[in-house]
Design a protein around this motif. Sequence first.
Motif, short mmCIF file in Angstrom:
data_model
loop_
_atom_site.label_atom_id
_atom_site.label_comp_id
_atom_site.label_asym_id
_atom_site.label_seq_id
_atom_site.Cartn_x
_atom_site.Cartn_y
_atom_site.Cartn_z
N PRO A 190 -22.19 -26.75 36.08
CA PRO A 190 -20.83 -26.35 36.43
C PRO A 190 -20.53 -24.91 36.03
O PRO A 190 -20.89 -24.47 34.94
N TRP A 191 -19.88 -24.19 36.92
CA TRP A 191 -19.33 -22.87 36.64
C TRP A 191 -17.83 -23.01 36.83
O TRP A 191 -17.35 -23.10 37.96
N THR A 192 -17.09 -23.02 35.73
CA THR A 192 -15.66 -23.30 35.79
C THR A 192 -14.86 -22.08 35.38
O THR A 192 -15.24 -21.35 34.47
N ARG A 193 -13.74 -21.90 36.07
CA ARG A 193 -12.82 -20.80 35.75
C ARG A 193 -11.41 -21.18 36.18
O ARG A 193 -11.22 -22.06 37.02
N PRO A 194 -10.43 -20.52 35.60
CA PRO A 194 -9.05 -20.75 36.05
C PRO A 194 -8.88 -20.23 37.48
O PRO A 194 -9.53 -19.27 37.88
N VAL A 195 -8.00 -20.85 38.21
CA VAL A 195 -7.69 -20.39 39.57
C VAL A 195 -6.78 -19.18 39.47
O VAL A 195 -5.83 -19.18 38.68
N PRO A 227 -2.70 -35.72 36.62
CA PRO A 227 -3.64 -34.68 37.01
C PRO A 227 -4.58 -35.25 38.07
O PRO A 227 -4.87 -36.45 38.08
N VAL A 228 -5.04 -34.38 38.98
CA VAL A 228 -5.95 -34.80 40.05
C VAL A 228 -7.21 -33.95 39.98
O VAL A 228 -7.13 -32.72 39.87
N VAL A 229 -8.35 -34.60 40.04
CA VAL A 229 -9.64 -33.92 40.16
C VAL A 229 -10.13 -34.17 41.58
O VAL A 229 -10.29 -35.33 41.99
N PHE A 230 -10.31 -33.09 42.33
CA PHE A 230 -10.78 -33.18 43.71
C PHE A 230 -12.26 -32.79 43.76
O PHE A 230 -12.68 -31.85 43.09
N VAL A 231 -13.00 -33.50 44.61
CA VAL A 231 -14.40 -33.15 44.90
C VAL A 231 -14.45 -32.75 46.36
O VAL A 231 -13.85 -33.41 47.22
N SER A 232 -15.16 -31.64 46.65
CA SER A 232 -15.30 -31.19 48.03
C SER A 232 -16.60 -30.41 48.19
O SER A 232 -17.10 -29.82 47.23
N GLN A 248 -7.76 -25.27 37.73
CA GLN A 248 -9.17 -25.04 37.43
C GLN A 248 -10.01 -25.22 38.69
O GLN A 248 -9.71 -26.08 39.53
N LEU A 249 -11.08 -24.44 38.77
CA LEU A 249 -12.03 -24.52 39.88
C LEU A 249 -13.43 -24.53 39.29
O LEU A 249 -13.75 -23.70 38.43
N THR A 250 -14.24 -25.48 39.71
CA THR A 250 -15.64 -25.55 39.28
C THR A 250 -16.53 -25.47 40.50
O THR A 250 -16.34 -26.22 41.46
N LEU A 251 -17.51 -24.57 40.43
CA LEU A 251 -18.57 -24.49 41.43
C LEU A 251 -19.80 -25.13 40.82
O LEU A 251 -20.23 -24.73 39.73
N GLY A 278 -24.20 -32.16 42.19
CA GLY A 278 -23.68 -32.76 40.97
C GLY A 278 -22.16 -32.81 40.91
O GLY A 278 -21.59 -33.01 39.83
N LYS A 279 -21.50 -32.65 42.07
CA LYS A 279 -20.03 -32.62 42.11
C LYS A 279 -19.41 -33.91 41.57
O LYS A 279 -18.54 -33.87 40.70
#
Length: 187
Positions: A177-182, A129-134, A168-171, A15-16
Amino acid sequence: MSFDHHLIVGGQRSGKSRQAERLAQAWLRQSADHRVTVVATALAFDDEMRERIRRHQAERPAGMDTVEAPLALSQALLAHAAPGRLLLVDCLTLWLTNWLMPASNQPDLAGWRAEREAVLALLPQLPSPVVFVSNEVGWGIVPMSREVRAFVDELGWLNQAVAQRCQQLTLMVAGQPWTRPVVPHEE
């Protein structure tokens, strides 16, 4: 909702991309002046990949422009960054694949390293702002071939380096989504 650089990682079909598009839609709802540019890195070398690309394009929400940057990601980011514009890079895994596992010739390791460093250096300076998917590919067994082990290592290092430049980092796990600050590394 504030928008900063954001890295979304997860397994295949986790679901990235959909989560990245949700963030982009939230960005668009914040202001009539906001825009989104999807920076697509995929190359269509076979029918299955062409179908994946077609499906992503068809399912992409309205109001999002698309540019293709299978190799020159730094140039695409620089060319399209602007106040009021969110850049959605989908995805770093395919970008790395294009450099390290090209369909037609040998990998360009020097070119890859230079482009990687250019992207990393550019991120703190961008007005967008940039949203990266990986993909997160390092949770399985150690691959048998040297080339695949090198790819898995390189993607892990790339994800870590990009994460350190994001706020921000989302797994993504099973579409959730599990999101938290880096947490910045101590150097």
